[in-house]
Structure formats: C-alpha cells, structure tokens
Motif scaffolding. Sequence first.
Motif, PDB file in Angstrom:
ATOM      1  N   SER A   7       0.708  -1.112   0.019  1.00  0.00           N
ATOM      2  CA  SER A   7      -0.062   0.106  -0.029  1.00  0.00           C
ATOM      3  C   SER A   7       0.952   1.245   0.081  1.00  0.00           C
ATOM      4  N   PRO A   8       0.314   2.304  -0.670  1.00  0.00           N
ATOM      5  CA  PRO A   8       1.129   3.740  -0.424  1.00  0.00           C
ATOM      6  C   PRO A   8       1.673   3.903   0.955  1.00  0.00           C
ATOM      7  N   GLN A   9       0.663   3.797   2.156  1.00  0.00           N
ATOM      8  CA  GLN A   9       1.242   4.030   3.572  1.00  0.00           C
ATOM      9  C   GLN A   9       2.153   3.240   3.955  1.00  0.00           C
ATOM     10  N   GLN A  10       2.231   2.006   3.645  1.00  0.00           N
ATOM     11  CA  GLN A  10       3.149   0.953   4.091  1.00  0.00           C
ATOM     12  C   GLN A  10       4.586   1.492   3.529  1.00  0.00           C
ATOM     13  N   TYR A  11       4.427   1.657   2.086  1.00  0.00           N
ATOM     14  CA  TYR A  11       5.887   2.433   1.346  1.00  0.00           C
ATOM     15  C   TYR A  11       6.438   3.701   2.016  1.00  0.00           C
ATOM     16  N   LEU A  12       5.376   4.604   2.330  1.00  0.00           N
ATOM     17  CA  LEU A  12       5.906   5.869   2.977  1.00  0.00           C
ATOM     18  C   LEU A  12       6.449   5.449   4.482  1.00  0.00           C
ATOM     19  N   GLU A  13       5.930   4.652   5.208  1.00  0.00           N
ATOM     20  CA  GLU A  13       6.425   4.365   6.399  1.00  0.00           C
ATOM     21  C   GLU A  13       7.909   3.637   6.236  1.00  0.00           C
ATOM     22  N   GLU A  14       7.838   2.805   5.239  1.00  0.00           N
ATOM     23  CA  GLU A  14       9.452   2.073   5.148  1.00  0.00           C
ATOM     24  C   GLU A  14      10.413   3.135   4.653  1.00  0.00           C
ATOM     25  N   LEU A  15      10.343   4.335   4.053  1.00  0.00           N
ATOM     26  CA  LEU A  15      11.277   4.964   3.512  1.00  0.00           C
ATOM     27  C   LEU A  15      12.211   5.528   4.559  1.00  0.00           C
ATOM     28  N   PRO A  16      13.209   5.708   4.166  1.00  0.00           N
ATOM     29  CA  PRO A  16      14.464   6.374   5.160  1.00  0.00           C
ATOM     30  C   PRO A  16      13.876   7.826   5.418  1.00  0.00           C
ATOM     31  N   GLU A  17      14.253   8.375   6.627  1.00  0.00           N
ATOM     32  CA  GLU A  17      13.953   9.556   7.085  1.00  0.00           C
ATOM     33  C   GLU A  17      14.186  10.909   6.040  1.00  0.00           C
ATOM     34  N   ASP A  18      15.279  10.742   5.485  1.00  0.00           N
ATOM     35  CA  ASP A  18      15.638  11.714   4.347  1.00  0.00           C
ATOM     36  C   ASP A  18      15.101  11.685   3.218  1.00  0.00           C
ATOM     37  N   ARG A  19      14.219  10.773   2.993  1.00  0.00           N
ATOM     38  CA  ARG A  19      13.340  10.453   1.688  1.00  0.00           C
ATOM     39  C   ARG A  19      11.837  10.767   1.816  1.00  0.00           C
ATOM     40  N   LYS A  20      11.376  10.661   3.094  1.00  0.00           N
ATOM     41  CA  LYS A  20      10.051  10.801   3.308  1.00  0.00           C
ATOM     42  C   LYS A  20       9.485  11.970   2.721  1.00  0.00           C
ATOM     43  N   GLU A  21      10.031  13.337   3.250  1.00  0.00           N
ATOM     44  CA  GLU A  21       9.250  14.643   2.657  1.00  0.00           C
ATOM     45  C   GLU A  21       9.301  14.675   1.187  1.00  0.00           C
ATOM     46  N   PRO A  22      10.583  14.508   0.605  1.00  0.00           N
ATOM     47  CA  PRO A  22      10.613  14.730  -0.917  1.00  0.00           C
ATOM     48  C   PRO A  22       9.473  13.630  -1.677  1.00  0.00           C
ATOM     49  N   ILE A  23       9.511  12.408  -1.126  1.00  0.00           N
ATOM     50  CA  ILE A  23       8.692  11.548  -1.855  1.00  0.00           C
ATOM     51  C   ILE A  23       7.386  11.962  -1.522  1.00  0.00           C
ATOM     52  N   GLN A  24       6.942  12.258  -0.509  1.00  0.00           N
ATOM     53  CA  GLN A  24       5.512  12.927  -0.108  1.00  0.00           C
ATOM     54  C   GLN A  24       5.238  13.948  -0.824  1.00  0.00           C
ATOM     55  N   LYS A  25       5.925  15.210  -1.074  1.00  0.00           N
ATOM     56  CA  LYS A  25       5.831  15.931  -1.627  1.00  0.00           C
ATOM     57  C   LYS A  25       5.575  15.926  -3.319  1.00  0.00           C
ATOM     58  N   LEU A  26       6.482  14.918  -3.917  1.00  0.00           N
ATOM     59  CA  LEU A  26       6.248  14.356  -5.180  1.00  0.00           C
ATOM     60  C   LEU A  26       5.070  13.767  -5.503  1.00  0.00           C
ATOM     61  N   ARG A  27       4.689  12.935  -4.528  1.00  0.00           N
ATOM     62  CA  ARG A  27       3.345  12.158  -4.511  1.00  0.00           C
ATOM     63  C   ARG A  27       2.185  12.968  -4.418  1.00  0.00           C
ATOM     64  N   GLN A  28       2.217  14.067  -3.533  1.00  0.00           N
ATOM     65  CA  GLN A  28       1.161  14.831  -3.646  1.00  0.00           C
ATOM     66  C   GLN A  28       0.972  15.929  -4.911  1.00  0.00           C
ATOM     67  N   GLN A  29       2.149  16.297  -5.281  1.00  0.00           N
ATOM     68  CA  GLN A  29       2.055  16.982  -6.676  1.00  0.00           C
ATOM     69  C   GLN A  29       1.245  16.050  -7.814  1.00  0.00           C
ATOM     70  N   ILE A  30       1.908  14.839  -7.989  1.00  0.00           N
ATOM     71  CA  ILE A  30       1.153  14.030  -8.872  1.00  0.00           C
ATOM     72  C   ILE A  30      -0.136  13.555  -8.534  1.00  0.00           C
ATOM     73  N   LEU A  31      -0.731  13.545  -7.289  1.00  0.00           N
ATOM     74  CA  LEU A  31      -2.203  13.071  -6.915  1.00  0.00           C
ATOM     75  C   LEU A  31      -2.764  14.011  -7.360  1.00  0.00           C
ATOM     76  N   ASP A  32      -2.177  15.701  -6.857  1.00  0.00           N
ATOM     77  CA  ASP A  32      -3.040  16.797  -7.119  1.00  0.00           C
ATOM     78  C   ASP A  32      -3.326  17.158  -9.090  1.00  0.00           C
ATOM     79  N   ASN A  33      -2.626  16.490  -9.615  1.00  0.00           N
ATOM     80  CA  ASN A  33      -2.467  16.979 -10.893  1.00  0.00           C
ATOM     81  C   ASN A  33      -3.080  15.774 -11.680  1.00  0.00           C
ATOM     82  N   LEU A  34      -3.007  14.603 -11.347  1.00  0.00           N
ATOM     83  CA  LEU A  34      -3.373  13.340 -11.923  1.00  0.00           C
ATOM     84  C   LEU A  34      -4.760  13.323 -12.886  1.00  0.00           C
ATOM     85  N   PRO A  35      -4.668  13.166 -14.095  1.00  0.00           N
ATOM     86  CA  PRO A  35      -5.907  13.238 -14.808  1.00  0.00           C
ATOM     87  C   PRO A  35      -6.818  12.616 -14.497  1.00  0.00           C
ATOM     88  N   ASN A  36      -8.138  12.898 -14.843  1.00  0.00           N
ATOM     89  CA  ASN A  36      -9.369  11.977 -14.449  1.00  0.00           C
ATOM     90  C   ASN A  36      -9.333  10.993 -15.162  1.00  0.00           C
TER      91      ASN A  36
END
Length: 153
Positions: A7-36
Amino acid sequence: MQSKATSPQQYLEELPEDRKEPIQKLRQQILDNLPNGMEETMNYGMFGYVIPHSVYPDGYHCDTKLPLPFMNLASQKNFVAVYSMVLYAKKDLMDWFVSEYAKRCKYKLDMGKSCIRFKRMNDIPFELIGELTNKVSTEEWIGIYETAIKNRK
C-alpha cells in the motif's frame, strides 16, 4: 531497490527519514494533478499512476493483467526517481520538460528515456512534476500509447 510494500502508506512508512518529505511532496504533486480516469496503485515495488482496466480494459501490452502505466515514483538506492511514460512517447513534451527543467533547476538534468533522477533532495522541481503530470489527459495518453508504443511490438 524494489519495495515489498502493498500500500502507499506502507511504502511511505518504510522510507528512510531523508526521503520521506521529498517523496510525500512529489506524490502530492502527482495526486493533485493526476488526470481524471487515472489512479494511484502500487506496482513494480513503487507508486504507480495508471489507467485502470475499468477505463482501458486492454491493459498493458507487456502483461495485460496490469493496468496501463502512466507514471511511477520511487525511492531508489542513490536517488529519487519519477518515471514518465509520456516523456518517452511524446517528443514535444520531452522538449518542453527539458527546457523547463533548465529554467527551474541549477543542476544538470539526470535522465534516461523515461526516468528522471533526483540525487539532491533540495533541488527537486516539485511543481514542474505536477505540471508534467497534468500535461496529458487520460484519453490522450491512451491514444499516444496505442499509436507510439503498443503498435511497435
């Protein structure tokens, strides 16, 4: 570096600390702009943004059990990666992306055919990835895929 997360949540939880914020920001940009018509899933051990079988029943020609891929996001060993199938298939979009990247980032673009690699977490153009995500509609991507990729096999 494939994750076994289901699951996406499990993936995020397993990330190293220095990757969590950039991955979450990228994920949010993609989700906010994902075409219908597209949705987030886990595939290939990373975040997958796909056109589900309910929208495109043919699925991915390499394995028709899989939905049609559009974009992926992953934390790899030495970098964060965004994989954009559209860049591989649509030259004018590739040209736009390369030009915009140069305007917005101080470091050279590190890219393969569809893989954009970010080694410096402080120099990721988050908004540009959001814009890239929204440049092609679901219907347009299906058309590009059928013309430029599926029919090559």
